[in-house]
Design a protein around this motif. Structure first.
Motif, short mmCIF file in Angstrom:
data_model
loop_
_atom_site.label_atom_id
_atom_site.label_comp_id
_atom_site.label_asym_id
_atom_site.label_seq_id
_atom_site.Cartn_x
_atom_site.Cartn_y
_atom_site.Cartn_z
N ASP A 99 -5.95 -46.45 -57.74
CA ASP A 99 -5.45 -46.26 -56.39
C ASP A 99 -4.94 -44.86 -56.13
O ASP A 99 -4.28 -44.60 -55.12
N LEU A 100 -5.24 -43.91 -57.02
CA LEU A 100 -4.85 -42.52 -56.82
C LEU A 100 -5.59 -41.97 -55.60
O LEU A 100 -6.80 -42.07 -55.50
N HIS A 101 -4.85 -41.37 -54.69
CA HIS A 101 -5.44 -40.76 -53.50
C HIS A 101 -5.80 -39.31 -53.79
O HIS A 101 -4.98 -38.55 -54.32
N ILE A 102 -7.01 -38.91 -53.43
CA ILE A 102 -7.47 -37.53 -53.60
C ILE A 102 -7.87 -36.99 -52.23
O ILE A 102 -8.65 -37.60 -51.52
N GLU A 103 -7.30 -35.84 -51.89
CA GLU A 103 -7.61 -35.21 -50.60
C GLU A 103 -8.08 -33.78 -50.86
O GLU A 103 -7.49 -33.04 -51.64
N THR A 104 -9.16 -33.40 -50.20
CA THR A 104 -9.67 -32.05 -50.29
C THR A 104 -8.92 -31.16 -49.30
O THR A 104 -8.82 -31.48 -48.12
N LEU A 105 -8.39 -30.05 -49.79
CA LEU A 105 -7.68 -29.09 -48.95
C LEU A 105 -8.65 -27.98 -48.56
O LEU A 105 -9.36 -27.43 -49.41
N THR A 106 -8.70 -27.65 -47.29
CA THR A 106 -9.63 -26.64 -46.79
C THR A 106 -8.90 -25.62 -45.92
O THR A 106 -7.72 -25.78 -45.60
N ASP A 107 -9.65 -24.60 -45.53
CA ASP A 107 -9.09 -23.58 -44.62
C ASP A 107 -9.19 -24.00 -43.17
O ASP A 107 -8.79 -23.26 -42.27
#
Length: 699
Positions: free
Chosen positions: A609-617
């Motif tokens: 259940d680990l949430h992964i979010e991509t950070l962008t510009d």
């Protein structure tokens, strides 16, 4: 406090009569929370160079055998963190003329990336004497903040402010320290190196001295036409404003040198694995040096805990010195006492304990007042001990309880009679800090012999036992329930004093979580202060209280040495959820899809259940999902439309405890569990940065 400018000097005796022992604090802040540095000290002889490699003190050689120098380590401040050094000036060898106080950064980090650079000096009573603020550090990896130097029998402090572009290794070499960065590191030793800044040995090149005509890095020598610094008598020769190494006037040093400072002395630590027991079954209780079964009342707990701690401090010099050095105690023979009767008015007072340290025929004495369980310190009781100490010429009163002191907010209010010539310092120590220091010694740093290690283990077992009463901070306070209720029904208003009480309890809890995790890992774990430069602790807490009223959230950032990012902990009192997260930067090379696949592989054992979010510009943010969903399709982390990936945010959510205490269902227990679980299941799998010693940092 005496404010100094670059190049100025001042006699310590002109600022205080209690300067036999002084504490020097180097301070800095970083808006990102990731900026850090390490202090170092060099003892210099008449020729401006170290007498031997043993005169160099840094993270791998923190304590002088004679007690003249001891690096105390870092602690959080209102703006960032500070690294402290205690100097027993009465113990400095006669051949030492100057003591250089410096700091260094590692890798590609530079001092101009830090804010609020300054050095402060306090006397043995804890009174701040002077401050030197640096505004022009420059792009350098090592920096000399100041120096202590002798003039006849007196000590002076000079504000230096000189930068070194060659890092810690270059600075140390310039002052005569023999560093061989090409040699293999012996077992039990650690590399001094400053990464690429380290100088290779065996090149035949002499170390370059600082250029007297041009600044080296950001700092440089004071102008020749500058006026004589404050504290210089008329006609007195003014020493050079920058402690540049001078050529040795005596015969050349012998070819054989003492063991280099990069080689650490191997000490005894206890194994992490528990030996197989010889007991027939689990009902057999191992015999303990400090039993807890007979402890019944709060008074029994206080007396037993005091006696246990003070006896171990007297028998294990490493622990005794570590706990008292920060309070201005000299290095010397320590004896401890309990239940001592001291005259006070019509009836004698009995402090819980007394600590006495003897050095060179002089005595340093501290009275100890102990509390266990949830019992609070009483102002009138502490005031009485302060008065007794002042009349009898004692140096300090130490309070010891489960509470954690906050910066700028004393646990008890006492009145200091400024008419008295003799000053008494009031210090506080939490049981959580005692446990942390014991664990660091027996699990990570080591002690002198196996008997000392066993004594520390018995101490740790005692204070961590449920019946000892030494449980650390364990209650969010009376304001916790009303504040939660006010957030639920949206009746909590800005300016409500109860919100400030909850914020203070939150800060104490975070400090304790850092002590516990740091003791387990053997790494520095510190709260990160992201407040604007110049804000004081009271203002920072007031802003957090306003945020709590408006948003119903508490937040803290933790920096763990050797991890790729700052661990963020958030408590949402509206939803009853705890969020732990860390942001990691995108690699400098490679392709986005490769990054995503590699990240998913590294998190193979992390919770589904680990949430992964991509950070962008891009302002809209990047794709996100759970690890369970992303495992078969890592490419789902790649943003559409050509947005550039700047990093990834990993988060775990869990329900938080509702009660204010430390029970299984309590808020305090849930916060501690959340941080430990996130580190053990997520952070430990991530790439770790290269350490300051030039080696990968182990998890």
């Amino acid at each position: 406090m005496y404010e100094m400018v670059k190049g100025a000097n001042v006699a310590l005796a002109a600022l205080s009569e209690n300067t036999g022992s002084v504490i020097v604090s180097l301070q800095w802040a970083s808006q990102s929370g990731e900026g850090d540095a390490d202090v170092s000290v060099l003892l210099l002889g008449e020729n401006g160079r170290v007498r031997s490699d043993g005169d160099f003190y840094f993270y791998n050689n923190p304590v002088a055998a004679d007690g003249s120098v001891e690096l105390l380590g870092k602690k959080p401040t209102g703006e960032g963190s500070e690294d402290r050094i205690v100097f027993d000036l009465t113990a400095v060898p006669p051949g030492v003329e100057r003591i250089v106080v410096a700091a260094s950064r590692y890798g590609d980090a530079r001092f101009d990336e830090l804010d609020g650079l300054r050095v402060e000096l306090a006397d043995a009573g804890g009174d701040d004497l002077l401050r030197f603020t640096i505004d022009d550090a420059g792009s350098v990896s090592a920096f000399i903040f100041g120096e202590l130097y002798r003039r006849q029998e007196d000590w002076k402090f000079r504000a230096v402010g000189q930068g070194y572009a060659t890092g810690l290794a270059g600075l140390a070499t310039d002052f005569g320290v023999d560093i061989d960065d090409d040699a293999p590191v012996p077992e039990g030793g650690e590399d001094l190196g400053d990464g690429d800044d380290a100088r290779p040995a065996g090149t035949g090149e002499a170390p370059a001295a600082p250029d007297a005509s041009a600044p080296r890095g950001a700092g440089g020598p004071a102008e020749a036409s500058a006026p004589a610094p404050a504290g210089t008598a008329p006609g007195q020769a003014v020493p050079p404003a920058v402690p540049a190494p001078r050529e040795p006037s005596g015969p050349p040093a012998p070819a054989t040198r003492a063991p280099r400072p990069r080689t650490a002395k191997k000490k005894i630590t206890l194994p992490r694995t528990v030996r197989k027991t010889l007991a027939e079954n689990d009902s057999w209780n191992e015999a303990r040096l400090f039993p807890v079964s007979a402890v019944k009342s709060d008074r029994d707990r206080e007396m037993r805990a005091t006696s246990v701690l003070l006896s171990v401090m007297a028998q294990v010099p490493e622990l005794g010195r570590r706990l008292t050095a920060a309070f201005g105690a000299p290095a010397g023979r320590m004896e401890t006492f309990t239940e001592v009767a001291l005259p006070h008015g019509d009836s004698p007072r009995r402090p819980d304990g007394v600590i006495r340290v003897e050095r060179a025929g002089k005595l340093w004495t501290a009275l100890v007042e102990t509390k266990t369980n949830g019992n609070a310190l009483k102002s009138e009781q502490v005031q009485a001990y302060m008065d007794i100490a002042a009349r009898r010429g004692y140096e300090a009163v130490i309070t010891l309880s489960n509470d954690v002191a906050l910066e700028g907010s004393p646990l008890v209010d006492v009145k200091i009679d400024k008419r008295r010539k003799h000053k008494v310092a009031l210090w506080h120590l939490s049981w959580a800090e005692v446990a942390h220091q014991a664990q660091m010694l027996i699990r990570h740093e080591g002690v002198g012999n196996s008997a000392h290690a066993w004594l520390l283990q018995e101490l740790l077992h005692y204070i961590q036992h449920d019946n000892s009463g030494c449980h650390g901070f364990q209650n969010m306070g009376a304001a916790w329930v009303p504040v939660r209720k006010g957030i639920d029904d949206e009746t909590l208003c800005q300016g409500d004093g109860r919100a400030l009480e909850v914020v203070e309890s939150w800060e104490r809890l975070i400090r304790q979580v850092c002590l516990g995790l740091g003791g387990e890992l053997g790494q520095k774990v510190l709260p990160v202060r992201r407040a604007a430069r110049g804000s004081d602790p009271g203002l920072r807490r007031a802003l957090m209280a306003d945020q709590l009223c408006l948003e119903g959230r508490l937040q803290a950032d933790l920096r763990i040495d050797g991890t790729p990012g700052v661990l963020t902990l958030g408590a949402d009192l509206r939803t009853g959820k705890l969020r732990t997260s860390v942001e990691i930067a995108a690699p400098d090379q490679g392709y986005p899809l490769t990054w995503a696949k590699r990240l998913i592989r590294k998190l193979a054992d992390a919770p589904a259940d680990l949430h992964i979010e991509t950070l962008t510009d891009a302002e809209t943010g990047g794709p996100r999902g759970t690890l369970e969903r992303l495992r078969p399709e890592p490419g789902d982390l790649i943003p559409k439309g050509g947005a550039q990936i700047t990093g990834f945010r990993l988060s775990l959510l869990k329900s938080m405890g509702s009660s204010r205490g430390n029970a299984e269902s309590g808020f305090i227990r849930s916060v501690d569990d959340a941080v430990h679980r996130f580190y053990a299941t997520v952070v430990v799998h991530l790439d770790h940065p290269v350490s300051r010693k030039g080696e990968p940092v182990a998890a």
